[in-house]
Design an enzyme around this catalytic site. Sequence first.
Site, short mmCIF file in Angstrom:
data_model
loop_
_atom_site.label_atom_id
_atom_site.label_comp_id
_atom_site.label_asym_id
_atom_site.label_seq_id
_atom_site.Cartn_x
_atom_site.Cartn_y
_atom_site.Cartn_z
N LYS A 45 0.85 -1.09 -0.17
CA LYS A 45 -0.03 -0.06 -0.01
C LYS A 45 0.66 1.56 0.17
O LYS A 45 0.39 2.08 0.19
CB LYS A 45 -1.16 0.22 1.01
N SER A 46 2.07 1.49 -0.49
CA SER A 46 2.89 2.12 -0.64
C SER A 46 3.15 3.22 -1.70
O SER A 46 3.62 3.91 -2.65
CB SER A 46 4.47 1.63 0.35
N TRP A 73 -0.24 -8.27 -12.93
CA TRP A 73 0.96 -9.20 -12.29
C TRP A 73 1.45 -9.80 -13.22
O TRP A 73 2.50 -10.75 -12.48
CB TRP A 73 -0.92 -9.77 -11.44
N TRP A 78 5.31 -10.78 -8.76
CA TRP A 78 6.20 -10.23 -7.35
C TRP A 78 6.81 -12.07 -7.26
O TRP A 78 6.59 -13.03 -7.64
CB TRP A 78 4.80 -10.57 -7.01
N HIS A 100 7.80 -7.56 -1.87
CA HIS A 100 7.39 -6.47 -0.72
C HIS A 100 8.77 -7.17 -0.06
O HIS A 100 8.44 -6.82 1.27
CB HIS A 100 6.33 -6.97 -0.62
N SER A 130 -4.47 2.55 4.62
CA SER A 130 -5.44 2.05 3.35
C SER A 130 -5.73 -0.21 3.53
O SER A 130 -5.98 -0.52 3.04
CB SER A 130 -4.10 2.61 1.99
N TYR A 184 5.56 8.11 -2.39
CA TYR A 184 4.53 8.24 -3.25
C TYR A 184 4.16 9.55 -3.25
O TYR A 184 3.24 10.05 -4.31
CB TYR A 184 3.39 7.28 -2.00
N PHE A 220 -4.33 8.38 -11.42
CA PHE A 220 -4.94 7.43 -10.17
C PHE A 220 -6.46 7.24 -10.81
O PHE A 220 -7.27 6.31 -10.64
CB PHE A 220 -5.30 8.31 -9.33
N LYS A 249 -9.25 5.58 -2.37
CA LYS A 249 -8.63 7.37 -2.68
C LYS A 249 -7.91 7.57 -3.61
O LYS A 249 -7.59 8.70 -3.94
CB LYS A 249 -8.79 8.19 -1.20
N GLY A 250 -6.18 7.89 -2.71
CA GLY A 250 -5.39 7.60 -3.59
C GLY A 250 -4.73 8.63 -3.15
O GLY A 250 -3.95 9.54 -4.10
#
Length: 308
Positions: A45-46, A73, A78, A100, A130, A184, A220, A249-250
Site C-alpha cells: 500500500k505504498s 501481475w 512479485w 514486498h 489503506s 508516494y 489515479f 482514494k489515493g
Amino acid sequence: MARLDVMESFQDIAFPGHLHTQETLRDAPNFRFQDTDTLIATYPKSGTTWMQEILTLTLNQGDDTVSRTVPNWARAPWLEQYYFPHVVKMMREPRIITTHLPYHLLAPALRDSKVKVIYVARNPKDIAVSFYHFHKMANFLPEPGSFDQFLDCFLEGTVSYGSWFEHVKGWTTQTSKSIFYITYEEMWLDLRGSLERISAFLQCPLGAEQISNAQKHCSFNRMKENPMVNYSTVSSDIMDHSKGQFMRKGKIGDWRNMFTEEQNRRFEEVFSSKMVGSHLKFIWEAPQDPERPKTTREAKEIPCLGAA
C-alpha cells in the site's frame, strides 16, 4: 491455489498462503537477476501498483497498449509469489519485477547484481488506513478487527509482511547507486517531475510528448478504470469488491478521516521511538488540499529520500 485461510511464516514474518509458499519464499533470496531487470521494492500500500504502471509506460515510451492489455501481475510479477517461476520464463527483457520483501532477505540476490531497484516509501499513517481497508476486502488476508486493533498490530509489526518500520529503514539505509528512492507523496505532488527522474535513472529518456502520455495513462483515475490494474477481474472469492475498491482514494492525508486523537498520539509515540536517528521525512497532509484545515504538523517541503 486457494489457501485463503493459510498464513506462511518465513523469517518471523507472516505472508498470505494464497500467494506464497515456503518454497517460493526460500527461493526468492537466491533469484538470479539479469542486468536489464528493474526491481520495484515496496511495503504494501505504498504505491506499488502506481510504480508498476509508471515503469510499464516508461519502458514502452508512453504507449499504454501493454498497460491496457496485460494484467500488472503478469508484466511486473512479485518475486516471492507462487506463480512467479512460471511467469518469469515468459517475460522478455527488460523485465519489471516486484517485491514486498525486506532488504535483508533480498540482500544475497542483490549483492552481485546490476539490477536497478526503485524503492517507493509512503507516509505510514496513510499506509495503515489503506492496508486496513484492503484487509476488509481481500479474503486471503486475516480479518482486521476494528481499526484500533489493526493499528496496534501495525505498530507492533505483526501484520502481514511484517514491520513497516523495519522495512523502510532496511531499504533506505542502503547507499548503492543502483537503488533509486522516491516517495508516494513526491509522485502525487509532482508526477511529471517524478517521471522525468525515473526515466533518467532507468536510462530510458522520454520526449515531452511521451512524458505527457505516460503522465495521462498513470493518473489515479485512469488506473482506477483499468481492469488490468484495478483487480476487478479477480474472483470475488479472493477479493470481495462489494466491501470496497482496490484503488480507493489515493490521496495524501486520508488518515485524518480515520485516526482519533488518541490513535494519533499513540502512533506518534511509536513512530518517534522506532525512527529515532532516521533522516526520513514524510508529508502527512496534502499542502494544496483546500478541504482540510491548516495544522501545525503541515509539512513545508517535498521529502526526497535520495537522488538517483
